[in-house]
Motif scaffolding. Structure first.
Motif, PDB file in Angstrom:
ATOM      1  N   PRO A 118       0.822  -1.219   0.000  1.00  0.00           N
ATOM      2  CA  PRO A 118       0.000   0.000   0.000  1.00  0.00           C
ATOM      3  C   PRO A 118       0.854   1.266   0.000  1.00  0.00           C
ATOM      4  N   PRO A 119       0.273   2.409  -0.397  1.00  0.00           N
ATOM      5  CA  PRO A 119       1.055   3.658  -0.435  1.00  0.00           C
ATOM      6  C   PRO A 119       1.565   4.042   0.947  1.00  0.00           C
ATOM      7  N   LEU A 120       2.755   4.662   0.955  1.00  0.00           N
ATOM      8  CA  LEU A 120       3.393   5.052   2.209  1.00  0.00           C
ATOM      9  C   LEU A 120       3.674   6.540   2.197  1.00  0.00           C
ATOM     10  N   VAL A 121       3.836   7.085   3.390  1.00  0.00           N
ATOM     11  CA  VAL A 121       4.181   8.490   3.576  1.00  0.00           C
ATOM     12  C   VAL A 121       5.333   8.550   4.575  1.00  0.00           C
ATOM     13  N   LEU A 122       6.396   9.313   4.217  1.00  0.00           N
ATOM     14  CA  LEU A 122       7.548   9.510   5.105  1.00  0.00           C
ATOM     15  C   LEU A 122       7.558  10.963   5.555  1.00  0.00           C
ATOM     16  N   LYS A 123       7.521  11.151   6.856  1.00  0.00           N
ATOM     17  CA  LYS A 123       7.515  12.485   7.441  1.00  0.00           C
ATOM     18  C   LYS A 123       8.850  12.727   8.135  1.00  0.00           C
ATOM     19  N   GLY A 124       9.485  13.840   7.785  1.00  0.00           N
ATOM     20  CA  GLY A 124      10.759  14.202   8.392  1.00  0.00           C
ATOM     21  C   GLY A 124      10.641  15.485   9.168  1.00  0.00           C
ATOM     22  N   GLU A 125      11.188  15.526  10.393  1.00  0.00           N
ATOM     23  CA  GLU A 125      11.119  16.708  11.264  1.00  0.00           C
ATOM     24  C   GLU A 125      12.523  17.012  11.780  1.00  0.00           C
ATOM     25  N   TYR A 126      12.827  18.306  11.843  1.00  0.00           N
ATOM     26  CA  TYR A 126      14.114  18.763  12.381  1.00  0.00           C
ATOM     27  C   TYR A 126      13.843  19.433  13.715  1.00  0.00           C
ATOM     28  N   LEU A 127      14.254  18.776  14.814  1.00  0.00           N
ATOM     29  CA  LEU A 127      13.919  19.205  16.167  1.00  0.00           C
ATOM     30  C   LEU A 127      15.186  19.501  16.949  1.00  0.00           C
ATOM     31  N   ARG A 128      15.551  20.790  17.026  1.00  0.00           N
ATOM     32  CA  ARG A 128      16.699  21.223  17.841  1.00  0.00           C
ATOM     33  C   ARG A 128      17.970  20.435  17.516  1.00  0.00           C
ATOM     34  N   GLY A 129      18.269  20.303  16.235  1.00  0.00           N
ATOM     35  CA  GLY A 129      19.487  19.604  15.807  1.00  0.00           C
ATOM     36  C   GLY A 129      19.324  18.116  15.585  1.00  0.00           C
ATOM     37  N   LEU A 130      18.151  17.558  15.944  1.00  0.00           N
ATOM     38  CA  LEU A 130      17.895  16.140  15.759  1.00  0.00           C
ATOM     39  C   LEU A 130      16.939  15.946  14.592  1.00  0.00           C
ATOM     40  N   THR A 131      17.058  14.796  13.950  1.00  0.00           N
ATOM     41  CA  THR A 131      16.209  14.459  12.813  1.00  0.00           C
ATOM     42  C   THR A 131      15.324  13.286  13.192  1.00  0.00           C
TER      43      THR A 131
END
Length: 526
Positions: A118-131
């Motif tokens: 099935p289709p997928l979604v990748l979410k990326g967040e940059y939080l105070r120097g962390l990924t």
């Protein structure tokens, strides 16, 4: 009344102490139970969180959910992000470029390619120097679905990719169970197995074994040939144990076999060439141990083939040759042997080459040459016949010189190029000089200048130069010149074979020698 109060007070104190002791015992039991529980690694992700979530500090993995760790390839945490990009890159196009912009954007969302189901979604967040990366399944209504489907899709995609890699690999691979039966094989194995089947017969399980012997012999990788339709194929076999099963890999070795065959044929040709050489050849390795020799070496050194086959050292070979009187006996043999053994060190200044005059009358030319990797080669050549011819030639020259010295007339022989080849003792006495001391400059021009300075003016010397330089047939002629001491000399010029010229000078003995006065000599010289 007072006694009742004291009793009540003591009962209260006893109850408090009992409750305190019970509480302390309970705390001790709980602490012991907590110490006996297995240590569990804490995670910042809760059990109810997303099924596939990663937290990175640069390229280093800080934490991940259990489902996410099942997706991440094995390896050190230090390069985890690069490995994850390599795994998820085929599912999410442009993942690497998007992650490069994450520190500036702060948030990215990437959808999987169309062939991922099935289709997928990748979410990326940059939080105070962390990924933080979170992979979820996209539901049909556009809302995020359960995370387990995302993990399953990623794993299925990886399995399909590995299956394609194995199927299209040119390396022959198969797996055998504990009984030695083939339970799995890739496409390359199946093609070759099909070629070996009889006509009108299909493959069936268990698959036939292409190679009957796969066990390594003598600790070396087995190399086995296989007769295919295109011809004979060679393979190097490798075994990897996987529990009760064994994985086999057959690497193509046709190029290696061809190279080894060419090398073997070259060595055979080289060996035959060495065997026919009249020059003795001995090659020592960097440890100065004899590694290669030809039959001529045994003939020239009088050493037995058995001794040479035993691979003696250079010192042992020299000692054996000395015992058979096959080397010149030096005054200090030990220092001479050390000099020979240092030939490689001395090769930077020049090659080792000596002429050995043996006690038996033979003459050997010995040449030492350094070879790569510290090897050393010696060549022994019997030049006795050459030296005999040289001695005879030298004796003939000395005899010819003695004969021409016995001639009373002064004689000078010139080559076609006008270079003096020979003169006798009478010439030295007549012209008061020995041209042998200046043989390199003794040409017809130089000697005619000497003759002109010691005789009266005449054009005869110019004619002599022209006669010597002339080509073709030349008629002999003669002339007369008068020396400064008054003697009259007859000069005769005649041609010799090969364009050479013979000039003879004869002083006329019948005439009295009248010395020329100094004033007349100076006038004649002028």
């Amino acid at each position: 009344m007072k006694a009742v109060v004291i009793e009540d007070l003591l009962a209260a104190v006893a109850m408090v102490l009992t409750a305190t002791l019970v509480a302390l015992a309970s705390l001790a039991l709980m602490a012991a139970w907590q110490m006996r529980r297995p240590c569990r690694t804490s995670s910042i992700f809760s059990a109810q969180g997303p099924a596939a979530a990663f937290l990175f500090d640069g390229d280093r993995l800080l934490d991940a959910t259990p489902a996410a760790r099942s997706i991440l390839p094995e390896g050190e945490d230090g390069g985890a992000l690069s490995r994850l990009i390599g795994t998820l890159g085929p599912l999410f196009p442009g993942l690497s470029q998007a992650l490069d912009t994450l520190p500036r954007a702060g948030l990215i969302v990437i959808a999987s390619s169309g062939d991922v189901q099935p289709p997928l979604v990748l979410k990326g967040e940059y939080l105070r120097g962390l990924t933080r990366l979170t992979m979820i399944q996209a539901a049909g209504d556009g809302q995020p679905g359960p995370g387990d489907g995302a993990v399953l899709a990623a794993l299925q995609h990886e399995v399909l990719a590995q299956r394609v890699i194995l199927a299209r690999s040119p390396v022959v691979m198969w797996k055998e169970d504990a009984r030695g039966q083939v339970v799995w094989a890739n496409h390359a194995y199946l093609i070759r197995a099909t070629e070996l089947l009889p006509d009108r017969q299909d493959l069936s399980w268990p698959l036939p074994r292409l190679f009957q012997t796969t066990e390594p012999s003598g600790g070396r990788t087995p190399r086995i040939s296989l007769q295919a339709r295109s011809g004979l194929e060679w393979f190097d076999l490798f075994r990897v144990s996987a529990g009760e099963e064994v994985l086999h890999y057959a690497l193509a070795a046709d190029a290696a076999v061809e190279a080894e065959t060419a090398l073997r044929e070259f060595m055979q040709t080289l060996t035959k060439t060495f065997a026919d050489l009249p020059i003795g050849l001995a090659i020592f390795d960097r440890s100065r141990i004899l590694q290669l020799f030809n039959p001529a070496l045994a003939d020239l050194t009088a050493l037995s083939p058995e001794f040479l086959i035993s691979r003696p050292t250079l010192s042992a070979v020299l000692d054996a040759m000395r015992a058979k009187a096959m080397i010149p006996e030096p005054r200090d043999y030990r220092s001479w042997r050390r000099q020979v053994m240092r030939v490689e060190e001395e090769a930077s200044a020049g090659h080792f080459e000596e002429t050995w005059n043996l006690p038996g009358g033979q003459t050997y030319r010995v040449i030492g040459r350094p070879h790569p990797n510290g090897a050393l080669a010696f060549m022994f050549e019997d030049i006795s016949s050459e030296m005999l011819r040289t001695r005879r030639y030298r004796a003939d020259l000395e005899l010819g010189q003695s004969v021409i010295d016995a001639v009373e007339d002064a004689v000078a022989v010139f080559s076609q190029g006008g270079q003096l080849l020979m003169s006798n003792l009478a010439y030295t006495r007549l012209w008061n000089h020995d041209p042998a001391v200046m043989l390199s400059d003794a040409g017809i021009g130089t000697l005619s200048a000497w003759w002109r300075n010691h005789s009266a003016p005449t054009l005869l010397w110019d004619d002599a130069i022209a006669f010597v330089a002339a080509l073709g047939d030349r008629a002999p002629w003669e002339g007369e010149v008068r020396l400064l001491d008054g003697r009259l000399v007859t000069c005769r010029l005649r041609s010799l074979p090969g364009g050479a010229t013979l000039i003879t000078f004869r002083a006329r003995a019948s005439e009295a020698v009248v010395p020329v006065r100094d004033d007349i000599r100076s006038l004649l010289s002028a």
